[in-house]
Design a protein around this motif. Structure first.
Motif, PDB file in Angstrom:
ATOM      1  N   ASN A 103      32.513  61.546   0.169  1.00 27.99           N
ATOM      2  CA  ASN A 103      32.022  60.325  -0.462  1.00 27.99           C
ATOM      3  C   ASN A 103      32.561  59.137   0.321  1.00 27.99           C
ATOM      4  N   THR A 104      31.676  58.357   0.911  1.00 30.39           N
ATOM      5  CA  THR A 104      32.097  57.236   1.752  1.00 30.39           C
ATOM      6  C   THR A 104      32.614  56.058   0.944  1.00 30.39           C
ATOM      7  N   ASN A 105      32.273  56.012  -0.358  1.00 26.61           N
ATOM      8  CA  ASN A 105      32.650  54.880  -1.226  1.00 26.61           C
ATOM      9  C   ASN A 105      32.066  53.564  -0.730  1.00 26.61           C
ATOM     10  N   MET A 106      30.978  53.634   0.027  1.00 31.02           N
ATOM     11  CA  MET A 106      30.301  52.414   0.453  1.00 31.02           C
ATOM     12  C   MET A 106      29.513  51.841  -0.727  1.00 31.02           C
ATOM     13  N   THR A 107      29.302  50.550  -0.718  1.00 25.58           N
ATOM     14  CA  THR A 107      28.675  49.893  -1.870  1.00 25.58           C
ATOM     15  C   THR A 107      27.184  50.209  -1.982  1.00 25.58           C
ATOM     16  N   ASP A 108      26.520  50.469  -0.838  1.00 23.09           N
ATOM     17  CA  ASP A 108      25.098  50.805  -0.829  1.00 23.09           C
ATOM     18  C   ASP A 108      24.911  52.234  -0.343  1.00 23.09           C
ATOM     19  N   ASN A 109      23.678  52.734  -0.521  1.00 21.66           N
ATOM     20  CA  ASN A 109      23.364  54.065  -0.037  1.00 21.66           C
ATOM     21  C   ASN A 109      23.491  54.134   1.486  1.00 21.66           C
ATOM     22  N   VAL A 110      23.977  55.260   1.984  1.00 25.08           N
ATOM     23  CA  VAL A 110      24.109  55.463   3.421  1.00 25.08           C
ATOM     24  C   VAL A 110      22.723  55.754   3.992  1.00 25.08           C
ATOM     25  N   ASN A 111      22.256  54.895   4.899  1.00 22.29           N
ATOM     26  CA  ASN A 111      20.905  55.019   5.444  1.00 22.29           C
ATOM     27  C   ASN A 111      20.858  55.700   6.807  1.00 22.29           C
ATOM     28  N   VAL A 112      21.924  55.556   7.601  1.00 25.61           N
ATOM     29  CA  VAL A 112      21.960  56.140   8.940  1.00 25.61           C
ATOM     30  C   VAL A 112      23.329  56.777   9.149  1.00 25.61           C
ATOM     31  N   VAL A 113      23.338  57.973   9.767  1.00 21.63           N
ATOM     32  CA  VAL A 113      24.575  58.699  10.028  1.00 21.63           C
ATOM     33  C   VAL A 113      24.560  59.205  11.464  1.00 21.63           C
ATOM     34  N   ALA A 114      25.711  59.148  12.126  1.00 22.03           N
ATOM     35  CA  ALA A 114      25.895  59.761  13.446  1.00 22.03           C
ATOM     36  C   ALA A 114      27.255  60.447  13.449  1.00 22.03           C
ATOM     37  N   VAL A 115      27.343  61.565  14.166  1.00 26.22           N
ATOM     38  CA  VAL A 115      28.569  62.365  14.181  1.00 26.22           C
ATOM     39  C   VAL A 115      28.989  62.614  15.618  1.00 26.22           C
ATOM     40  N   GLN A 116      30.275  62.402  15.897  1.00 30.90           N
ATOM     41  CA  GLN A 116      30.845  62.657  17.225  1.00 30.90           C
ATOM     42  C   GLN A 116      32.228  63.243  17.032  1.00 30.90           C
ATOM     43  N   ASP A 117      32.393  64.534  17.350  1.00 28.71           N
ATOM     44  CA  ASP A 117      33.671  65.223  17.166  1.00 28.71           C
ATOM     45  C   ASP A 117      34.102  65.111  15.703  1.00 28.71           C
ATOM     46  N   THR A 118      35.264  64.517  15.431  1.00 28.57           N
ATOM     47  CA  THR A 118      35.753  64.407  14.052  1.00 28.57           C
ATOM     48  C   THR A 118      35.370  63.083  13.403  1.00 28.57           C
ATOM     49  N   LYS A 119      34.607  62.263  14.113  1.00 27.51           N
ATOM     50  CA  LYS A 119      34.251  60.947  13.599  1.00 27.51           C
ATOM     51  C   LYS A 119      32.849  60.935  13.005  1.00 27.51           C
ATOM     52  N   ILE A 120      32.706  60.180  11.921  1.00 26.86           N
ATOM     53  CA  ILE A 120      31.412  59.969  11.277  1.00 26.86           C
ATOM     54  C   ILE A 120      31.143  58.468  11.270  1.00 26.86           C
ATOM     55  N   PHE A 121      29.986  58.084  11.787  1.00 23.70           N
ATOM     56  CA  PHE A 121      29.557  56.691  11.822  1.00 23.70           C
ATOM     57  C   PHE A 121      28.451  56.536  10.784  1.00 23.70           C
ATOM     58  N   ALA A 122      28.612  55.583   9.887  1.00 27.79           N
ATOM     59  CA  ALA A 122      27.652  55.425   8.792  1.00 27.79           C
ATOM     60  C   ALA A 122      27.305  53.956   8.612  1.00 27.79           C
ATOM     61  N   SER A 123      26.033  53.694   8.348  1.00 26.10           N
ATOM     62  CA  SER A 123      25.598  52.329   8.040  1.00 26.10           C
ATOM     63  C   SER A 123      24.836  52.340   6.730  1.00 26.10           C
ATOM     64  N   ALA A 124      25.043  51.264   5.962  1.00 25.99           N
ATOM     65  CA  ALA A 124      24.390  51.124   4.664  1.00 25.99           C
ATOM     66  C   ALA A 124      24.003  49.667   4.482  1.00 25.99           C
ATOM     67  N   ASN A 125      22.757  49.379   4.737  1.00 25.31           N
ATOM     68  CA  ASN A 125      22.215  48.022   4.611  1.00 25.31           C
ATOM     69  C   ASN A 125      23.002  47.048   5.493  1.00 25.31           C
ATOM     70  N   TYR A 126      23.945  46.280   4.951  1.00 29.49           N
ATOM     71  CA  TYR A 126      24.677  45.293   5.739  1.00 29.49           C
ATOM     72  C   TYR A 126      26.023  45.804   6.261  1.00 29.49           C
ATOM     73  N   THR A 127      26.433  46.995   5.891  1.00 29.33           N
ATOM     74  CA  THR A 127      27.771  47.457   6.224  1.00 29.33           C
ATOM     75  C   THR A 127      27.744  48.599   7.236  1.00 29.33           C
ATOM     76  N   TYR A 128      28.792  48.644   8.059  1.00 33.43           N
ATOM     77  CA  TYR A 128      28.969  49.690   9.071  1.00 33.43           C
ATOM     78  C   TYR A 128      30.390  50.201   8.968  1.00 33.43           C
ATOM     79  N   ASN A 129      30.542  51.515   8.813  1.00 31.50           N
ATOM     80  CA  ASN A 129      31.860  52.119   8.659  1.00 31.50           C
ATOM     81  C   ASN A 129      32.033  53.283   9.624  1.00 31.50           C
ATOM     82  N   VAL A 130      33.277  53.509  10.038  1.00 31.11           N
ATOM     83  CA  VAL A 130      33.626  54.656  10.872  1.00 31.11           C
ATOM     84  C   VAL A 130      34.733  55.430  10.160  1.00 31.11           C
ATOM     85  N   PHE A 131      34.578  56.758  10.099  1.00 31.37           N
ATOM     86  CA  PHE A 131      35.560  57.627   9.471  1.00 31.37           C
ATOM     87  C   PHE A 131      36.029  58.660  10.493  1.00 31.37           C
ATOM     88  N   ASP A 132      37.315  58.941  10.464  1.00 39.32           N
ATOM     89  CA  ASP A 132      37.890  59.976  11.322  1.00 39.32           C
ATOM     90  C   ASP A 132      38.675  60.927  10.423  1.00 39.32           C
TER      91      ASP A 132
END
Length: 306
Positions: A139-168
């Protein structure tokens, strides 16, 4: 799942500079499209919810598609015939709504062999193996629905409307707010090192932003709201060379906009070390030419085959 394009329809794309062109003569490309129904699935709400898995030991194509009912279906295609191999998150009749039955917003592949499936629904990111078994959920706990996802090794890149987050390893390491909605996202590996990875965000304000972690490095204005981004590479079958190889001075990214334009960005690889400007390539940029009064169709998706 049926192709909605009309059978035997011919599309034409003309050179943007039809008049006073000194670079090259105007050309016309004709493509004939035919419809072929493979498999019937539920309605599809998300735009990027269909991916093609690498061929396995049985040498058959596998298509994975996520629908608005929250189900991910893997369809095997071999010698013109198709069948359902497995379904993930299948909503049973009479079951109550739950996060597991929310519409699928995005589907992509990851892993060293590009055979792991990652999907987003609501604010969750889930991972499914090629046999349809879940191995990951976050669960990314982002305020909006996650619309785009990309994965590289242990990292997850997620965007939701106006927000962009990176998780490792499921921990947030970067967060950015954009001034306009994010329509598309693309990872650009400038070098083999993780420090050389850049993210391109195509935004609705006609700007492509180059991001590294929580910093915007470059803003590239384009002539429309970017709808899709894709790395451009052509494999030389004789020399077995790739334009993304270390010897190439730039990494080329193709983008499509809401007004029918196609363009190319050239990212210098030394940008990961010494910085540098991302520039548009006019020789490889092209715009669809239509009669006045007609609305140009948006370019919604891009992909390249070696």
């Amino acid at each position: 799942m049926a192709n909605t394009l009309h059978p035997e329809r011919t599309f034409r794309r003309h050179c943007a500079a039809q008049q006073n062109c000194t670079r090259r003569p105007c050309s016309t490309m004709e493509i004939t499209l035919t419809s072929n129904e493979l498999y019937q699935v539920n309605s599809i709400r998300g735009r990027d919810t269909l991916v093609l898995l690498p061929k396995g030991k049985h040498k058959q194509h596998r298509i994975v598609v996520g629908d608005s009912g929250g189900t991910v279906t893997c369809i095997g295609v071999k010698r013109g015939s198709s069948r359902s191999e497995w379904k993930y998150g299948d909503k049973r009749e009479g079951s109550s709504p739950s996060p597991q039955t929310a519409p699928i917003n995005y589907v992509t592949v990851g892993g060293s062999k590009q055979d792991k499936i990652f999907l987003s629904r609501l604010t969750n990111v889930e991972g499914v193996n090629r046999k349809g078994k879940q191995f990951f959920e976050m669960n990314t706990n982002m305020t909006d629905n996650v619309n785009v996802v990309a994965v590289q090794d242990t990292k997850i890149f997620a965007s939701a409307n106006y927000t962009y987050n990176v998780f490792d390893n499921e921990k947030e390491i970067a967060h950015l707010m954009m001034p306009a909605p994010i329509n598309s996202m693309c990872l650009a590996p400038l070098t083999d090192r993780s420090s050389g990875l850049r993210t391109l965000l195509g935004c609705a304000d006609r700007v492509i932003r180059v991001v590294h972690e929580d910093k915007v490095l470059e803003t590239v204005p384009v002539d429309g709201a970017t709808q899709c981004l894709s790395l451009y590479h052509i494999r030389d079958r004789d020399a077995e060379k790739d334009t993304r190889a270390r010897g190439s001075p730039t990494l080329d990214v193709v983008y499509g906009t809401d007004n029918g334009s196609l363009g190319m960005l050239m990212m210098p690889r030394n940008m990961a070390i010494a910085g540098g400007d991302v520039v548009a390539d006019p020789e490889n940029s092209e715009k669809e030419v239509v009669d006045e009064g007609k609305k140009e169709a948006a370019v919604l998706d891009l992909d390249f085959s070696p």
